[in-house]
Design a protein around this motif. Structure first.
Motif, mmCIF file in Angstrom:
data_model
loop_
_atom_site.group_PDB
_atom_site.id
_atom_site.type_symbol
_atom_site.label_atom_id
_atom_site.label_comp_id
_atom_site.label_asym_id
_atom_site.label_seq_id
_atom_site.Cartn_x
_atom_site.Cartn_y
_atom_site.Cartn_z
ATOM 1 N N PRO A 26 87.607 -36.703 111.594
ATOM 2 C CA PRO A 26 88.686 -35.879 111.037
ATOM 3 C C PRO A 26 90.051 -36.521 111.262
ATOM 4 O O PRO A 26 90.249 -37.278 112.205
ATOM 5 C CB PRO A 26 88.570 -34.563 111.814
ATOM 6 N N ASP A 27 90.960 -36.205 110.367
ATOM 7 C CA ASP A 27 92.330 -36.699 110.519
ATOM 8 C C ASP A 27 92.935 -36.100 111.775
ATOM 9 O O ASP A 27 92.781 -34.903 112.041
ATOM 10 C CB ASP A 27 93.185 -36.311 109.305
ATOM 11 N N PRO A 28 93.631 -36.904 112.562
ATOM 12 C CA PRO A 28 94.247 -36.351 113.778
ATOM 13 C C PRO A 28 95.338 -35.349 113.429
ATOM 14 O O PRO A 28 96.082 -35.532 112.478
ATOM 15 C CB PRO A 28 94.818 -37.583 114.486
ATOM 16 N N GLN A 29 95.374 -34.295 114.213
ATOM 17 C CA GLN A 29 96.389 -33.260 114.040
ATOM 18 C C GLN A 29 97.461 -33.466 115.104
ATOM 19 O O GLN A 29 97.163 -33.892 116.210
ATOM 20 C CB GLN A 29 95.764 -31.876 114.186
ATOM 21 N N PRO A 30 98.687 -33.123 114.794
ATOM 22 C CA PRO A 30 99.726 -33.272 115.806
ATOM 23 C C PRO A 30 99.423 -32.374 117.013
ATOM 24 O O PRO A 30 99.001 -31.230 116.854
ATOM 25 C CB PRO A 30 101.011 -32.822 115.108
ATOM 26 N N GLU A 31 99.604 -32.906 118.211
ATOM 27 C CA GLU A 31 99.302 -32.179 119.445
ATOM 28 C C GLU A 31 100.474 -31.282 119.807
ATOM 29 O O GLU A 31 101.613 -31.730 119.861
ATOM 30 C CB GLU A 31 99.000 -33.159 120.583
ATOM 31 N N THR A 32 100.167 -30.008 120.045
ATOM 32 C CA THR A 32 101.221 -29.058 120.371
ATOM 33 C C THR A 32 101.149 -28.597 121.823
ATOM 34 O O THR A 32 102.069 -27.951 122.298
ATOM 35 C CB THR A 32 101.139 -27.820 119.456
#
Length: 125
Positions: A26-32
């Motif tokens: 999966p495409d990496p999601q920005p870490e919050t």
């Protein structure tokens, strides 16, 4: 390739390999989440996992090498179990391969009952 499988129908008139992708990274999601949040969750999950295995009518024991993972588990066992916790370590005559000093240090720091043995040429010393 990773996430692929190969199928070969040998009953076909002219068998041809067929490669199919079954999974894609999966495409990496920005870490919050903050590092502190991740660390707290990791600690909580590790402690829960150790506690799930502490139900026993007899004294508990574990292999303690003195490394990060076994030391963390031993410390959590000691903190969450009312009875004695026995730790076991095996060392080697050759000091560069032996972890006994690390295991002894951790055992003394957390207060487990330590049992040690040394190995030499395939047998116990």
């Amino acid at each position: 390739m990773p996430g692929h499988h190969l199928t070969l129908d040998i009953a076909a008139a002219s068998p041809q390999p067929r490669i199919q992708q079954y999974w894609e990274i999966p495409d990496p999601q920005p870490e919050t989440r903050s590092d502190e949040s991740w660390i707290a969750e990791c600690r909580d999950r590790l402690e829960q996992t150790v506690c799930m295995r502490l139900m026993s009518d007899v004294p508990l024991g574990m292999f303690l090498s003195g490394g990060v993972d076994s030391s963390a588990i031993a410390a959590l066992m000691k903190r969450n179990f009312d009875g004695p916790v026995k730790t076991f370590a095996v060392g080697y005559q050759e000091s560069e391969f032996s972890e006994l000093s690390y295991a002894r240090h951790v055992s003394q720091a957390i207060g487990t009952e330590q049992h040690r043995s040394r190995r030499r040429h395939g047998g116990l010393l």
